[in-house]
Design a protein around this motif. Structure first.
Motif, PDB file in Angstrom:
ATOM      1  N   GLU A 157      14.797 -13.758 -25.956  1.00  0.00           N
ATOM      2  CA  GLU A 157      14.688 -13.143 -24.489  1.00  0.00           C
ATOM      3  C   GLU A 157      15.242 -11.130 -23.999  1.00  0.00           C
ATOM      4  N   HIS A 158      15.068 -10.512 -25.914  1.00  0.00           N
ATOM      5  CA  HIS A 158      15.310  -9.013 -25.234  1.00  0.00           C
ATOM      6  C   HIS A 158      14.289  -8.936 -25.766  1.00  0.00           C
ATOM      7  N   PHE A 159      13.777  -9.416 -26.966  1.00  0.00           N
ATOM      8  CA  PHE A 159      11.886  -9.456 -26.488  1.00  0.00           C
ATOM      9  C   PHE A 159      11.008  -9.163 -25.554  1.00  0.00           C
ATOM     10  N   GLY A 160      11.456 -10.051 -24.974  1.00  0.00           N
ATOM     11  CA  GLY A 160      10.393 -10.806 -24.031  1.00  0.00           C
ATOM     12  C   GLY A 160      11.057  -9.887 -22.710  1.00  0.00           C
ATOM     13  N   LEU A 161      12.191  -9.659 -22.133  1.00  0.00           N
ATOM     14  CA  LEU A 161      12.293  -9.050 -21.189  1.00  0.00           C
ATOM     15  C   LEU A 161      12.663  -7.856 -21.319  1.00  0.00           C
ATOM     16  N   ASN A 162      13.705  -6.983 -22.068  1.00  0.00           N
ATOM     17  CA  ASN A 162      13.537  -6.276 -22.452  1.00  0.00           C
ATOM     18  C   ASN A 162      12.308  -5.161 -22.874  1.00  0.00           C
ATOM     19  N   TYR A 163      11.452  -6.038 -23.426  1.00  0.00           N
ATOM     20  CA  TYR A 163       9.882  -5.013 -23.301  1.00  0.00           C
ATOM     21  C   TYR A 163       8.562  -5.763 -22.641  1.00  0.00           C
ATOM     22  N   LEU A 164       8.204  -6.761 -23.346  1.00  0.00           N
ATOM     23  CA  LEU A 164       7.368  -7.645 -22.863  1.00  0.00           C
ATOM     24  C   LEU A 164       6.919  -7.732 -21.737  1.00  0.00           C
ATOM     25  N   GLY A 165       8.020  -7.967 -20.752  1.00  0.00           N
ATOM     26  CA  GLY A 165       8.090  -7.479 -19.390  1.00  0.00           C
ATOM     27  C   GLY A 165       7.991  -6.226 -18.809  1.00  0.00           C
ATOM     28  N   HIS A 166       8.379  -5.882 -19.620  1.00  0.00           N
ATOM     29  CA  HIS A 166       8.101  -3.925 -19.262  1.00  0.00           C
ATOM     30  C   HIS A 166       6.887  -3.604 -19.685  1.00  0.00           C
ATOM     31  N   PHE A 167       5.974  -4.169 -20.158  1.00  0.00           N
ATOM     32  CA  PHE A 167       5.063  -4.130 -21.133  1.00  0.00           C
ATOM     33  C   PHE A 167       3.980  -4.075 -20.205  1.00  0.00           C
ATOM     34  N   VAL A 168       4.238  -6.229 -20.057  1.00  0.00           N
ATOM     35  CA  VAL A 168       3.170  -6.315 -18.766  1.00  0.00           C
ATOM     36  C   VAL A 168       3.082  -5.489 -17.449  1.00  0.00           C
TER      37      VAL A 168
ATOM     38  N   LYS B 118       0.872  -0.943   0.068  1.00  0.00           N
ATOM     39  CA  LYS B 118       0.569   0.727   0.265  1.00  0.00           C
ATOM     40  C   LYS B 118       0.409   1.278   0.167  1.00  0.00           C
ATOM     41  N   ILE B 119       1.991   1.114  -0.813  1.00  0.00           N
ATOM     42  CA  ILE B 119       2.934   2.402  -0.505  1.00  0.00           C
ATOM     43  C   ILE B 119       2.630   3.363  -2.759  1.00  0.00           C
ATOM     44  N   PRO B 120       1.973   4.483  -2.334  1.00  0.00           N
ATOM     45  CA  PRO B 120       1.461   5.056  -3.580  1.00  0.00           C
ATOM     46  C   PRO B 120       2.974   4.763  -5.380  1.00  0.00           C
ATOM     47  N   LEU B 121       2.413   4.370  -6.067  1.00  0.00           N
ATOM     48  CA  LEU B 121       3.761   4.412  -6.719  1.00  0.00           C
ATOM     49  C   LEU B 121       3.717   5.404  -7.570  1.00  0.00           C
ATOM     50  N   HIS B 122       4.267   7.165  -7.769  1.00  0.00           N
ATOM     51  CA  HIS B 122       4.670   7.776  -8.046  1.00  0.00           C
ATOM     52  C   HIS B 122       5.185   8.038  -9.674  1.00  0.00           C
ATOM     53  N   VAL B 123       6.267   6.990  -9.038  1.00  0.00           N
ATOM     54  CA  VAL B 123       7.259   7.083 -10.925  1.00  0.00           C
ATOM     55  C   VAL B 123       7.729   5.232 -10.950  1.00  0.00           C
ATOM     56  N   LEU B 124       7.561   5.363 -12.081  1.00  0.00           N
ATOM     57  CA  LEU B 124       7.898   3.749 -12.532  1.00  0.00           C
ATOM     58  C   LEU B 124       8.654   4.045 -13.222  1.00  0.00           C
ATOM     59  N   VAL B 125      10.241   3.480 -12.998  1.00  0.00           N
ATOM     60  CA  VAL B 125      10.953   3.140 -14.275  1.00  0.00           C
ATOM     61  C   VAL B 125      10.965   2.611 -14.783  1.00  0.00           C
ATOM     62  N   ASN B 126      10.957   1.598 -15.796  1.00  0.00           N
ATOM     63  CA  ASN B 126      11.426   0.655 -16.662  1.00  0.00           C
ATOM     64  C   ASN B 126      12.489   0.845 -17.377  1.00  0.00           C
ATOM     65  N   ASN B 127      13.936   0.047 -16.267  1.00  0.00           N
ATOM     66  CA  ASN B 127      15.066   0.093 -17.016  1.00  0.00           C
ATOM     67  C   ASN B 127      16.106  -0.302 -17.481  1.00  0.00           C
ATOM     68  N   ALA B 128      15.167  -1.851 -16.979  1.00  0.00           N
ATOM     69  CA  ALA B 128      16.322  -2.878 -16.916  1.00  0.00           C
ATOM     70  C   ALA B 128      16.179  -3.761 -18.582  1.00  0.00           C
ATOM     71  N   ALA B 129      17.517  -4.253 -18.800  1.00  0.00           N
ATOM     72  CA  ALA B 129      17.973  -4.706 -20.493  1.00  0.00           C
ATOM     73  C   ALA B 129      19.166  -5.320 -20.662  1.00  0.00           C
ATOM     74  N   VAL B 130      18.997  -6.400 -21.519  1.00  0.00           N
ATOM     75  CA  VAL B 130      19.470  -7.506 -21.452  1.00  0.00           C
ATOM     76  C   VAL B 130      19.907  -6.691 -23.292  1.00  0.00           C
ATOM     77  N   MET B 131      21.756  -6.860 -23.243  1.00  0.00           N
ATOM     78  CA  MET B 131      22.003  -6.654 -25.370  1.00  0.00           C
ATOM     79  C   MET B 131      22.811  -7.202 -26.111  1.00  0.00           C
ATOM     80  N   MET B 132      22.866  -7.730 -27.082  1.00  0.00           N
ATOM     81  CA  MET B 132      23.291  -8.350 -27.446  1.00  0.00           C
ATOM     82  C   MET B 132      23.608 -10.022 -27.209  1.00  0.00           C
ATOM     83  N   VAL B 133      22.397 -10.673 -26.340  1.00  0.00           N
ATOM     84  CA  VAL B 133      22.869 -11.853 -25.832  1.00  0.00           C
ATOM     85  C   VAL B 133      22.343 -12.913 -27.274  1.00  0.00           C
TER      86      VAL B 133
END
Ligand SMILES: NC(=O)c1ccc[n+]([C@@H]2O[C@H](COP(=O)([O-])OP(=O)(O)OC[C@H]3O[C@@H](n4cnc5c(N)ncnc54)[C@H](O)[C@@H]3O)[C@@H](O)[C@H]2O)c1
Length: 268
Positions: free
Chosen positions: A79-90, A53-68
């Protein structure tokens, strides 16, 4: 305020929490585990977060992997599409109600999504988003960063149409001397080591555009911007294509089981 870093590395995170507490003299810093390469883990994280029950003022979608190398997330996404994009989408979609509850007119809640200049050379392969036909590590990374820009613009339009007190912007950190390069060709890494101090930003400098997007009064109520060095910049022409934004959103909903509210929210 409360800071809640989330990630998939417990020991590193505990160190960050300790340093944040020391540097800011704020004791309300906590880490919650979230593996963005797993839909189950994302859902568990959101549940735990909401229980607090903490108010959420800011969400920073920062995590990524590159060229795995070509490999899959727990849910079978590239993995890039799933983690970098779909993960943050969800993650973003599941946290939207919290963001909407925390935002106020004049003090909107903010979603900051970290993309990259690599998106300018990205291609969105709608028929082969998981790169099963022809995989290139660079192409897959670029596609994930391009998808994040399309996602942000569509999200901003949905939020604006709903009159939600939440905005969504993209932050491009520039070229930053971090571990992201660990899967890159050794010659490039050597250049990073030799010229890093000159050609690369430090991690602190790299974080600045995201922090700016998260807190600056200049962006109060303003969304749908691509920010680089604290300034608005044009993203790739293709990212402004509303049909493409809509298509990607719809496919992402199908892939992840998120309800698509586009039809009810956006007319025309
Ligand atoms: N470094 C650069 O030059 C550069 C350039 C443009 C954009 N970016 C973007 O900046 C952002 C930060 O990257 P960075 O350079 O600090 O790289 P980094 O490798 O140092 O940090 C990436 C972070 O993502 C986290 N992460 C990785 N897999 C995860 C998972 N499955 N679940 C949860 N968290 C996970 C890691 O723990 C790490 O903290 C990324 O979105 C990256 O694409 C970086």
């Amino acid at each position: 305020g409360f800071a809640e870093p989330a990630g998939n590395n417990d020991s590193k995170a505990q160190d960050v929490v300790r340093r944040l507490k020391e540097e800011t003299s704020n004791d309300k810093v906590e880490f919650l585990y979230c593996d963005l390469a797993s839909l189950t883990s994302i859902r568990q994280f959101v549940q735990k977060f909401k229980k607090k029950k903490i108010p959420l003022h800011v969400l920073v979608n920062n995590a990524a992997v590159m060229m795995v190398p070509q490999r899959k997330t727990r849910d079978g996404f590239e993995e890039h599409f799933g983690l970098n994009y779909l993960g943050h989408f969800v993650l973003t979609n599941l946290l939207l109600d919290s963001l909407k509850a925390a935002g106020r007119p004049g003090r909107t809640a903010r979603v900051v999504t970290v993309s990259s200049a690599t998106h300018y050379v990205g291609e969105l392969r709608l028929r082969d988003l998981h790169g099963s036909r022809c995989y290139s590590p660079h192409g897959a990374y670029a596609q994930s960063k391009l998808a994040l820009v399309l996602f942000t613009y569509h999200l901003q339009r949905l939020l604006a149409a709903q009159g939600s007190p939440v905005t969504a912007n993209v932050a491009d950190p520039g070229v930053v001397d971090t571990d992201l390069y660990r899967h890159v060709f050794w010659g490039t890494r050597l250049i990073q080591k030799m010229l890093g101090w000159w050609a690369f930003k430090t991690p602190d400098e790299g974080a600045w555009t995201s922090v700016y997007a998260a807190v600056t009064p200049d962006l109060e109520g303003i969304g749908g911007r691509y920010l680089y060095n604290e300034k608005e910049t044009k993203s790739l022409m293709l990212t402004y294509d509303r049909d493409l934004q809509r298509q990607l959103w719809a496919i992402s909903c199908q892939m992840t089981g998120i309800t698509d509210v586009t039809q009810d929210t956006l007319l025309g």
